[in-house]
Design a protein around this motif. Structure first.
Motif, short mmCIF file in Angstrom:
data_model
loop_
_atom_site.label_atom_id
_atom_site.label_comp_id
_atom_site.label_asym_id
_atom_site.label_seq_id
_atom_site.Cartn_x
_atom_site.Cartn_y
_atom_site.Cartn_z
N THR A 278 0.82 -1.22 0.00
CA THR A 278 0.00 0.00 0.00
C THR A 278 0.85 1.27 0.00
N GLY A 279 2.17 1.12 -0.11
CA GLY A 279 3.04 2.28 -0.20
C GLY A 279 3.25 3.03 1.12
N ARG A 280 3.01 2.37 2.24
CA ARG A 280 3.27 3.01 3.54
C ARG A 280 4.66 2.60 4.02
N ILE A 281 5.67 3.13 3.34
CA ILE A 281 7.05 2.74 3.62
C ILE A 281 7.72 3.86 4.40
N ASP A 282 7.79 3.69 5.70
CA ASP A 282 8.32 4.71 6.60
C ASP A 282 9.63 4.22 7.19
N ILE A 283 10.73 4.50 6.49
CA ILE A 283 12.06 4.08 6.93
C ILE A 283 13.02 5.25 6.78
N PRO A 284 14.17 5.23 7.47
CA PRO A 284 15.09 6.37 7.43
C PRO A 284 15.64 6.66 6.04
N ALA A 285 16.02 7.91 5.85
CA ALA A 285 16.64 8.32 4.59
C ALA A 285 17.91 7.51 4.32
N SER B 261 15.25 5.16 0.23
CA SER B 261 14.27 6.06 0.83
C SER B 261 14.81 7.48 0.99
N ASP B 262 13.89 8.46 0.87
CA ASP B 262 14.26 9.85 1.17
C ASP B 262 13.94 10.20 2.62
N GLY B 263 13.40 9.24 3.37
CA GLY B 263 13.12 9.46 4.78
C GLY B 263 11.77 10.09 5.06
N ASP B 264 11.02 10.44 4.03
CA ASP B 264 9.71 11.07 4.21
C ASP B 264 8.64 10.13 3.64
N PRO B 265 7.80 9.52 4.51
CA PRO B 265 6.81 8.57 4.00
C PRO B 265 5.69 9.21 3.19
N ASN B 266 5.64 10.54 3.18
CA ASN B 266 4.57 11.23 2.46
C ASN B 266 4.95 11.65 1.05
N THR B 267 6.19 11.39 0.66
CA THR B 267 6.65 11.77 -0.67
C THR B 267 7.22 10.56 -1.40
N VAL B 268 7.33 10.68 -2.72
CA VAL B 268 7.96 9.65 -3.55
C VAL B 268 9.07 10.34 -4.32
N ALA B 269 10.31 10.15 -3.86
CA ALA B 269 11.45 10.83 -4.45
C ALA B 269 12.20 9.92 -5.42
N PHE B 270 12.69 10.51 -6.51
CA PHE B 270 13.39 9.73 -7.53
C PHE B 270 14.09 10.68 -8.48
N PRO B 271 15.13 10.21 -9.18
CA PRO B 271 15.77 11.03 -10.21
C PRO B 271 14.75 11.40 -11.29
N SER B 272 14.79 12.64 -11.74
CA SER B 272 13.77 13.12 -12.67
C SER B 272 13.73 12.32 -13.97
N ALA B 273 14.83 11.68 -14.33
CA ALA B 273 14.84 10.87 -15.56
C ALA B 273 13.89 9.68 -15.47
N LEU B 274 13.46 9.33 -14.26
CA LEU B 274 12.59 8.17 -14.07
C LEU B 274 11.12 8.54 -13.96
#
Length: 336
Positions: A105-112, A308-321
């Motif tokens: 469900t995408g609730r991945i709350d782990i350290p950056a 992980s970026d450390g923030d469970p409320n965002t989805v971070a990734f390189p812009s090329a993706l």
């Protein structure tokens, strides 16, 4: 009841074909991502994606375990020492366990800077959970080794998903064992009532087999919300949708037998009705090319694993993706 030794492609492949997937590496495998893992440096507290090389569209290992025994009789068996060594490897490489429920469900709350891993256990064997008279796990059981690893590596969360059958953990008793798992943050999930091959059953039989597992859990621990199912033998029913939806059950994730990492739950390619798992195996084991040691090596060497970026409320990734992101998560996107 353990899975028999069979070619991984024969059962997992049949299951995947039912959903239009393949048994080979997931679509993200091998792509030249710009997000390098920070495993060697350890977790980074900052939440700036570029600082940690965040890639939350990367691959996630979902590892599959069955029996822990000093005398393995099947490729699905591992010794307690093997299991301990694999958990310690995961901890050293900055993996943090999450349950199947939270992963799918995408609730991945782990350290950056860390990587999620899903630890799953099939068949509810006593080698996984056996409690002593004082209610503490017996030595060398899976839950005991998990707790020991977390004590040695505090960032390693001792949580896992246990796919159970009816009459789970007979040495302890279902009610006591399942209640203990819930109290300690583990997920209790369904593996059908009697480990039936769903591919061999008609629609009514599939419904009865899955419902029996669901009802056994709810009877043992009333109020339990069961949201995940692992397919016995990796065999998908026909039609495939019966695995996730039926009278008395509704699952967010359906898990196969193998044999590659899963794509991110935030990716377009993610298929919650057919999530691949990786059998725990050493480098010299039979079918090692499909096993955990080989895949962990590849994930460590490449740039395709989830960071992980450390923030469970965002989805971070390189812009090329950006093209890999599921539109359902567009508002949470944090490309850089």
């Amino acid at each position: 009841m353990r899975h028999p030794l069979i070619p991984l492609g024969a059962l997992a492949g049949a299951a995947l074909l039912a959903t239009g997937c393949s048994t080979g590496p997931s679509p993200a495998a091998g792509r030249g991502h710009a997000a390098a893992s920070s495993a060697a440096a350890g977790p980074v507290p900052a939440k700036v994606p570029a600082e940690v090389g965040a890639n939350e569209l990367g691959q996630v290992p979902v590892l599959m375990y069955h029996q822990l025994t000093e005398n393995p009789a099947s490729v699905y068996d591992r010794t307690p020492a093997d299991f301990r060594a694999e958990l310690e490897r995961l901890a050293r490489e900055n993996y943090v366990p999450v349950t199947a429920r939270d992963f799918q469900t995408g609730r991945i709350d782990i350290p950056a800077g860390t990587h999620p891993v899903v630890l799953t256990f099939d068949d509810s064997t006593n080698s996984q959970v056996r409690l002593g008279p004082d209610g503490t796990p017996a030595p060398d059981t899976a839950v005991a080794v998990l707790a020991e690893t977390a004590k040695k590596y505090p960032a390693f969360k001792p949580v896992a998903t246990f796919f159970v059958n009816a009459d789970a953990f007979s040495a302890t008793g279902s009610a006591k064992a399942l209640a203990w798992l819930k109290e300690h943050g583990h997920e209790v999930a369904n593996h059908t009532g009697r480990h039936e091959n769903l591919r061999s059953l008609d629609r009514a039989g599939v419904g009865r087999a899955i419902s029996a597992g669901q009802e056994a859990i709810e009877k043992a621990v009333p109020g339990t919300q069961v949201t995940s199912l692992a397919l016995p033998f990796g065999a998908m029913p026909e039609p495939a949708g019966l695995a996730a939806r039926g009278t008395g059950y509704r699952y967010d994730g359906v898990y196969l037998v193998g044999a590659n990492p899963s794509v991110s739950p935030f990716a377009k390619a993610f298929t919650p009705g057919a999530i691949p798992r990786i059998r725990s195996a050493g480098h010299d084991d039979e079918d090692a090319e499909f096993g955990s040691s080989r895949w962990l090596d590849e994930l460590a060497a490449g740039k395709s694993r989830y960071v992980s970026d450390g923030d469970p409320n965002t989805v971070a990734f390189p812009s090329a993706l950006q093209y890999e992101l599921s539109p359902a998560f567009a508002k949470r996107a944090r490309p850089y």
